[in-house]
Each structure stands twice: as structure tokens, then as C-alpha cells.
Design a protein around this motif. Structure first.
Motif, PDB file in Angstrom:
ATOM      1  N   GLU A  32       0.835  -1.201   0.000  1.00 24.63           N
ATOM      2  CA  GLU A  32       0.000   0.000   0.000  1.00 24.63           C
ATOM      3  C   GLU A  32       0.868   1.250   0.000  1.00 24.63           C
ATOM      4  O   GLU A  32       1.786   1.388   0.802  1.00 24.63           O
ATOM      5  CB  GLU A  32      -0.899   0.005   1.243  1.00 24.63           C
ATOM      6  N   ARG A  33       0.553   2.166  -0.905  1.00 28.03           N
ATOM      7  CA  ARG A  33       1.335   3.400  -1.022  1.00 28.03           C
ATOM      8  C   ARG A  33       0.998   4.347   0.125  1.00 28.03           C
ATOM      9  O   ARG A  33      -0.179   4.517   0.495  1.00 28.03           O
ATOM     10  CB  ARG A  33       1.047   4.079  -2.363  1.00 28.03           C
ATOM     11  N   LEU A  34       2.027   5.005   0.655  1.00 29.61           N
ATOM     12  CA  LEU A  34       1.809   6.021   1.679  1.00 29.61           C
ATOM     13  C   LEU A  34       1.285   7.295   1.028  1.00 29.61           C
ATOM     14  O   LEU A  34       1.824   7.752   0.017  1.00 29.61           O
ATOM     15  CB  LEU A  34       3.120   6.334   2.407  1.00 29.61           C
ATOM     16  N   THR A  35       0.224   7.853   1.596  1.00 31.50           N
ATOM     17  CA  THR A  35      -0.367   9.067   1.032  1.00 31.50           C
ATOM     18  C   THR A  35      -0.695  10.061   2.140  1.00 31.50           C
ATOM     19  O   THR A  35      -0.868   9.680   3.304  1.00 31.50           O
ATOM     20  CB  THR A  35      -1.658   8.762   0.245  1.00 31.50           C
ATOM     21  N   ILE A  36      -0.784  11.317   1.765  1.00 33.93           N
ATOM     22  CA  ILE A  36      -1.253  12.380   2.655  1.00 33.93           C
ATOM     23  C   ILE A  36      -2.436  13.035   1.969  1.00 33.93           C
ATOM     24  O   ILE A  36      -2.331  13.450   0.809  1.00 33.93           O
ATOM     25  CB  ILE A  36      -0.144  13.419   2.925  1.00 33.93           C
ATOM     26  N   SER A  37      -3.563  13.106   2.649  1.00 39.65           N
ATOM     27  CA  SER A  37      -4.789  13.611   2.029  1.00 39.65           C
ATOM     28  C   SER A  37      -4.665  15.093   1.681  1.00 39.65           C
ATOM     29  O   SER A  37      -3.863  15.825   2.264  1.00 39.65           O
ATOM     30  CB  SER A  37      -5.981  13.410   2.955  1.00 39.65           C
ATOM     31  N   ASP A  38      -5.492  15.534   0.733  1.00 36.49           N
ATOM     32  CA  ASP A  38      -5.510  16.948   0.352  1.00 36.49           C
ATOM     33  C   ASP A  38      -5.890  17.827   1.542  1.00 36.49           C
ATOM     34  O   ASP A  38      -5.360  18.928   1.702  1.00 36.49           O
ATOM     35  CB  ASP A  38      -6.495  17.173  -0.805  1.00 36.49           C
ATOM     36  N   GLU A  39      -6.825  17.324   2.374  1.00 34.41           N
ATOM     37  CA  GLU A  39      -7.251  18.091   3.544  1.00 34.41           C
ATOM     38  C   GLU A  39      -6.093  18.292   4.516  1.00 34.41           C
ATOM     39  O   GLU A  39      -5.894  19.382   5.068  1.00 34.41           O
ATOM     40  CB  GLU A  39      -8.411  17.386   4.254  1.00 34.41           C
ATOM     41  N   GLN A  40      -5.301  17.232   4.728  1.00 35.73           N
ATOM     42  CA  GLN A  40      -4.172  17.334   5.646  1.00 35.73           C
ATOM     43  C   GLN A  40      -3.093  18.255   5.086  1.00 35.73           C
ATOM     44  O   GLN A  40      -2.474  19.035   5.811  1.00 35.73           O
ATOM     45  CB  GLN A  40      -3.598  15.938   5.934  1.00 35.73           C
ATOM     46  N   ARG A  41      -2.880  18.182   3.779  1.00 38.58           N
ATOM     47  CA  ARG A  41      -1.901  19.062   3.156  1.00 38.58           C
ATOM     48  C   ARG A  41      -2.307  20.527   3.326  1.00 38.58           C
ATOM     49  O   ARG A  41      -1.485  21.386   3.625  1.00 38.58           O
ATOM     50  CB  ARG A  41      -1.744  18.719   1.679  1.00 38.58           C
ATOM     51  N   ALA A  42      -3.613  20.796   3.111  1.00 43.25           N
ATOM     52  CA  ALA A  42      -4.104  22.173   3.258  1.00 43.25           C
ATOM     53  C   ALA A  42      -3.919  22.652   4.700  1.00 43.25           C
ATOM     54  O   ALA A  42      -3.555  23.808   4.944  1.00 43.25           O
ATOM     55  CB  ALA A  42      -5.570  22.248   2.854  1.00 43.25           C
ATOM     56  N   ARG A  43      -4.165  21.756   5.650  1.00 45.63           N
ATOM     57  CA  ARG A  43      -4.035  22.118   7.064  1.00 45.63           C
ATOM     58  C   ARG A  43      -2.600  22.522   7.399  1.00 45.63           C
ATOM     59  O   ARG A  43      -2.361  23.574   7.996  1.00 45.63           O
ATOM     60  CB  ARG A  43      -4.488  20.949   7.942  1.00 45.63           C
ATOM     61  N   VAL A  44      -1.633  21.691   6.976  1.00 45.96           N
ATOM     62  CA  VAL A  44      -0.248  21.998   7.348  1.00 45.96           C
ATOM     63  C   VAL A  44       0.287  23.193   6.565  1.00 45.96           C
ATOM     64  O   VAL A  44       1.173  23.907   7.062  1.00 45.96           O
ATOM     65  CB  VAL A  44       0.682  20.777   7.184  1.00 45.96           C
ATOM     66  N   ARG A  45      -0.241  23.424   5.362  1.00 44.48           N
ATOM     67  CA  ARG A  45       0.165  24.631   4.643  1.00 44.48           C
ATOM     68  C   ARG A  45      -0.234  25.876   5.436  1.00 44.48           C
ATOM     69  O   ARG A  45       0.516  26.844   5.533  1.00 44.48           O
ATOM     70  CB  ARG A  45      -0.458  24.662   3.244  1.00 44.48           C
ATOM     71  N   GLY A  46      -1.438  25.817   6.010  1.00 39.45           N
ATOM     72  CA  GLY A  46      -1.890  26.933   6.840  1.00 39.45           C
ATOM     73  C   GLY A  46      -1.016  27.117   8.056  1.00 39.45           C
ATOM     74  O   GLY A  46      -0.688  28.258   8.438  1.00 39.45           O
ATOM     75  N   ILE A  47      -0.626  26.003   8.686  1.00 38.02           N
ATOM     76  CA  ILE A  47       0.250  26.089   9.859  1.00 38.02           C
ATOM     77  C   ILE A  47       1.581  26.707   9.486  1.00 38.02           C
ATOM     78  O   ILE A  47       2.101  27.581  10.181  1.00 38.02           O
ATOM     79  CB  ILE A  47       0.446  24.686  10.473  1.00 38.02           C
ATOM     80  N   LEU A  48       2.159  26.258   8.363  1.00 41.90           N
ATOM     81  CA  LEU A  48       3.451  26.765   7.943  1.00 41.90           C
ATOM     82  C   LEU A  48       3.385  28.233   7.544  1.00 41.90           C
ATOM     83  O   LEU A  48       4.272  29.028   7.895  1.00 41.90           O
ATOM     84  CB  LEU A  48       3.977  25.940   6.769  1.00 41.90           C
ATOM     85  N   GLN A  49       2.309  28.614   6.876  1.00 38.00           N
ATOM     86  CA  GLN A  49       2.167  30.000   6.455  1.00 38.00           C
ATOM     87  C   GLN A  49       2.013  30.935   7.682  1.00 38.00           C
ATOM     88  O   GLN A  49       2.552  32.043   7.711  1.00 38.00           O
ATOM     89  CB  GLN A  49       0.988  30.157   5.510  1.00 38.00           C
ATOM     90  N   SER A  50       1.299  30.436   8.696  1.00 46.20           N
ATOM     91  CA  SER A  50       1.141  31.242   9.909  1.00 46.20           C
ATOM     92  C   SER A  50       2.449  31.413  10.655  1.00 46.20           C
ATOM     93  O   SER A  50       2.634  32.342  11.429  1.00 46.20           O
ATOM     94  CB  SER A  50       0.095  30.606  10.843  1.00 46.20           C
TER      95      SER A  50
END
Length: 469
Positions: free
Chosen positions: A446-464
Motif C-alpha cells: 500500500e502506497r503512503l499518502t497524505i490527504s488533500d485536507e491534511q496538506r491544506a491544514r499543514v500549509r496553513g500552519i506553515l504559512q502562519s
């Protein structure tokens, strides 16, 4: 009765219409260079420096030493701008191209064109007055790289248009290589068989949609390339007649009338080709110019040579469209095709498919290799792989391929003359297909994946936190 066409109408299908569109919609992608530059190396070198910096703007060199005419280059080095020409999102570009280039729209011939404003004939023709660049230090002479050759089939009378490199050899003489071995080469062969020259017009200063349409090779023999270009524009392509009877784009900047001589061959090259190598291979044909037409305020159009995106990107897109068109006929579960710029825009194709049965990747491999003889390696991947990310494709090859089962080789295939791996006499080589898909109906890692929702969340954290992502 429709109103007569204006100069602006004609310009809209030429280089000027494209520049207006870029300036209005993408002003950051049009770079005007006011500082003086040499035609020797400076123009193409600037394109490569910008590419290395991650930029692909259209460049207008306003002062070229020894010449009054500006030089425009890198018009086709940016997928975003090419997608804008078709008014589609970047991701839809190959599909839109595939669909529209099959809509053949009859051409419209106009009585007058701006390129007819200045005409030089006979001894007054001096091609050296044009700001023709030397692109690489290996080039044997200045090379016209954006010249679209137009000629008619001596047998059927159907015309075609396409790019062929043109080496400056004298005031009215150009060396030309017809190494693609497609229609233009065949037209010249048929004329030569009759002991006749092939009448040719060279057009400079075309719209990127003309560039794209000219690269199409799979179409019925009675169809004009200009009708394919019309399909891309979604309206009749406007043409004007030369003194030799050939029709060329009315929106062009410069037109050179002449002929390719029968039975005459002269050294041509080396030239810095799309392979990233100096090319010494050539058909060594000779073009003699009889007339030179141009606008009073003409711009010289040049295509950056070598592996510049300006030279290769349209080839990528047209091959993506052509291969996709072939695959979809029998494999509707093929999702997309990508021909990477970094593989010379020709030699390797990635196919993404939703595999439903074993053997489908092999079908896709054979169909793709049979569609385009320049393509020599095909990699088929699953729908979870991003074919526009070389790292992702190589990951699939590294983790899903069993070499003894998933790699197929086909020896003795026709290859590109300019491919340095092709046989120097026969131009044949061995082609290869790689099935990098998971097996059907069997458990697989099974391939490891990160959901679009999780990516959006951490982008917000990093931008803040002040991190640009």
C-alpha cells in the motif's frame, strides 16, 4: 455582407496577436530587453539562463547589434501561455490540442497582407541583413530556426508547412535539412524525380498555434496543415498568396520565396539540435531565395535551439496529443500521456492508465511506439502516479517493475535520424517499453499518502509561521 478584414484581424493570428495577448493577460511573462545584444550567442544564451532560474518569459530584444530589426524568441517555452492560446487550463492542454487538431477548418485567402509592404527581388535579396542568430558556439553559421517552410505536393497539389533548420550560406542561399523524413522530404523527392526544384516559401513570425498545428503528423493526405491550424484557432486561418503561387499566413512578419534545388547537396551543419548534442547529420539540401517580403516594421522571430523549451515544448504537447489520440481508440482507460521536456521532447513517453486487466500496459506500449517513430521508450504507470513528476515515475519504476517480466525490447525499429544512438546508416535502433503498474487482482504494498485536507491544514500552519509554501 461581412466587413472587410482589418490589419488587426490579420495580426490576431500572427506573432503580434500573441504578443498582445501575453502583454494584456500575463504581463510578467513578456520581457523586453533594451540593452544591446549580439546575434552571436547572446540571444539563445539568455533563454537558457532564464530557464535555469525557473523562468520562461517571451523575450523581445529591441537592440541587436548591426541590425535595426528586433528579435523575438521563447514564444513557445511556457505551457501556461500555450494553454492560454487555446483558452484552457494547463492540465487540459494535451487533450484540448488532441481534440481541436482533428477539426479541419477551411482556410480564407485574403488579397493583401502586411508582409507585402516591402519586397526585394533578385540581386537586392541579402538574407545576411536579417538578425539571424548563432545559437551555440558549435553552429557552423547563423541559423534561421523559426522558419516555417511551405510547399505543395507535386503529385496531389496539397500543401504542407513545417519547421526545418536553415543555415545561412550566402546572400540568397540557405542550407536546409529535411531530416524528419515526413511530407516536405517526400515532396522534394517527388519533385527531384521529375528533375524539378521544389518551390518553397519560408514564413517567419507565426502564432504559437501555427507552431503547434505544424507539428501534427497523423492526418488524412488531402487535408492542409493550415486547416489543422484553423481548427486550433476555431476559425478559418487567413492566408495570402506569394509570387510563386504558394499561400502563407497573412499575419506573418517576413516571407522568403525560393526553391529547394534538385540533385544538389552541400555541407550543412553542425547545429545544436534538440537532442542536446551537436548534430552533423543532415540531408544537405540547398535553398535559393528569389524574393524577400517583410513588414516595414518587421520583427525577426527566432526559436532558441538545443534543448531549450522554446525548441522542444511544442513537440512534447503535440506528441502527447497524438499518442493519447491513438491510445484512446482502443484503451479508453488511458488517462493521460506526458512526453517530458528533459527527454528531448521526443524520446520518452509516460502513459497513465487505470489498468483493468493484465496485458493492457503492453498494448499501450506497442501502440505508443507505433504512433511516433521518434519515441523509443514508453513507461506505463497506474493512476496514482503523477506523470508530470519525473521523481514519481522513477519511484514507480523502482518499486513496481520486475525486469524479467515487465520490460520488453523491440530491435530494428525506425528511429530519429538526429538521435545519436540510431544506426548512422539505417537510423534504426532498439525500442523499449516498461510496465510499471501494479498487478491486477493480487495484494500489493500500500502506497503512503497524505490527504488533500491534511496538506491544506499543514500549509496553513506553515504559512502562519511565516514559511512560504
Amino acid at each position: 455582407m461581412e466587413p472587410p478584414l482589418t490589419r488587426s484581424d490579420l495580426d490576431s493570428q500572427g506573432l503580434r496577436g500573441f504578443l498582445r495577448m501575453v502583454e494584456a493577460r500575463f504581463p510578467g511573462e513578456l520581457l523586453r530587453i533594451a540593452a544591446p545584444v549580439r546575434p552571436h550567442l547572446d540571444i539563445t544564451s539568455a533563454v537558457f539562463e532564464l530557464e535555469k532560474a525557473g523562468r520562461d518569459p517571451v523575450l523581445v530584444f529591441e537592440q541587436v547589434e548591426g541590425h535595426a530589426m528586433p528579435v523575438v524568441t521563447n514564444t513557445t517555452g511556457n505551457r501556461r501561455l500555450l494553454a492560454a492560446c487555446l483558452d484552457v487550463p494547463v492540465g487540459d492542454l494535451p487533450t484540448a490540442f488532441r481534440e481541436r487538431c482533428q477539426r479541419y477548418v477551411p482556410c480564407e485567402t485574403v488579397d493583401a497582407a502586411p508582409w507585402q509592404e516591402v519586397t526585394l527581388e533578385g540581386d537586392d535579396v541579402d538574407l545576411a541583413t536579417l538578425p539571424i542568430p548563432i545559437h551555440f558556439s558549435v553552429d557552423a553559421a547563423p541559423y534561421i530556426t523559426a522558419g516555417q517552410l511551405v510547399a505543395r505536393d507535386p503529385v496531389t497539389g496539397v500543401d504542407t508547412t513545417g519547421f526545418h533548420r536553415l543555415m545561412l550560406k550566402g546572400r540568397n542561399r540557405l542550407g536546409v535539412s529535411l531530416h524528419s523524413r515526413r511530407r516536405m522530404w517526400e515532396f522534394h523527392r517527388r519533385a527531384e524525380e521529375r528533375g524539378e526544384p521544389l518551390s518553397v516559401s519560408i514564413t517567419l513570425g507565426v502564432h504559437p498555434l501555427h507552431y503547434m498545428g505544424s507539428m501534427v503528423y497523423a492526418y488524412p493526405p488531402a487535408v492542409r496543415k493550415f486547416e489543422i491550424v484553423g481548427g486550433l484557432f476555431g476559425e478559418p486561418y487567413r492566408l495570402a498568396r506569394c509570387g510563386n503561387g504558394l499561400e502563407v499566413p497573412a499575419g506573418a512578419e517576413i516571407v522568403i520565396e525560393g526553391e529547394i534545388l534538385p540533385g544538389q547537396h552541400e555541407p550543412e551543419g553542425p547545429f545544436g539540435e534538440f537532442t542536446g548534442y551537436a548534430s552533423y547529420r543532415s540531408t544537405q539540401n540547398v535553398f535559393v531565395a528569389h524574393r524577400l517580403h517583410m513588414r516595414r516594421d518587421a520583427m525577426f522571430h527566432s526559436v532558441a535551439s538545443g534543448m531549450a523549451k522554446d525548441h522542444i515544448l511544442v513537440s512534447c504537447i503535440t506528441r502527447e496529443g497524438e499518442i493519447l489520440n491513438t491510445l484512446r481508440r482502443n484503451l479508453p482507460n488511458v488517462i493521460a500521456v506526458h512526453v517530458p521536456h528533459t527527454t528531448c521532447g521526443a524520446f520518452m513517453a509516460f502513459v497513465k492508465m487505470r489498468k483493468t486487466a493484465e496485458g493492457e500496459p503492453q498494448q499501450a506500449i506497442m501502440a505508443a511506439l507505433g504512433t511516433e517513430f521518434y519515441t523509443k521508450y514508453v513507461i506505463v504507470v497506474d493512476e496514482d502516479v503523477d506523470i508530470f513528476d519525473m521523481n514519481d515515475v522513477m519511484w514507480a519504476v523502482a518499486t513496481r517493475v520486475r525486469a524479467e517480466r515487465d520490460i520488453v525490447m523491440v530491435p530494428g525499429c525506425k528511429g530519429a535520424i538526429l538521435d545519436p544512438t540510431s544506426d548512422p546508416q539505417t537510423f534504426t535502433l532498439t525500442k523499449m517499453g516498461i510496465d510499471a503498474t501494479r498487478p491486477v487482482g493480487k495484494d500489493f504494498a500500500e502506497r503512503l499518502t497524505i490527504s488533500d485536507e491534511q496538506r491544506a491544514r499543514v500549509r496553513g500552519i506553515l504559512q502562519s509561521a511565516g514559511v512560504a509554501v
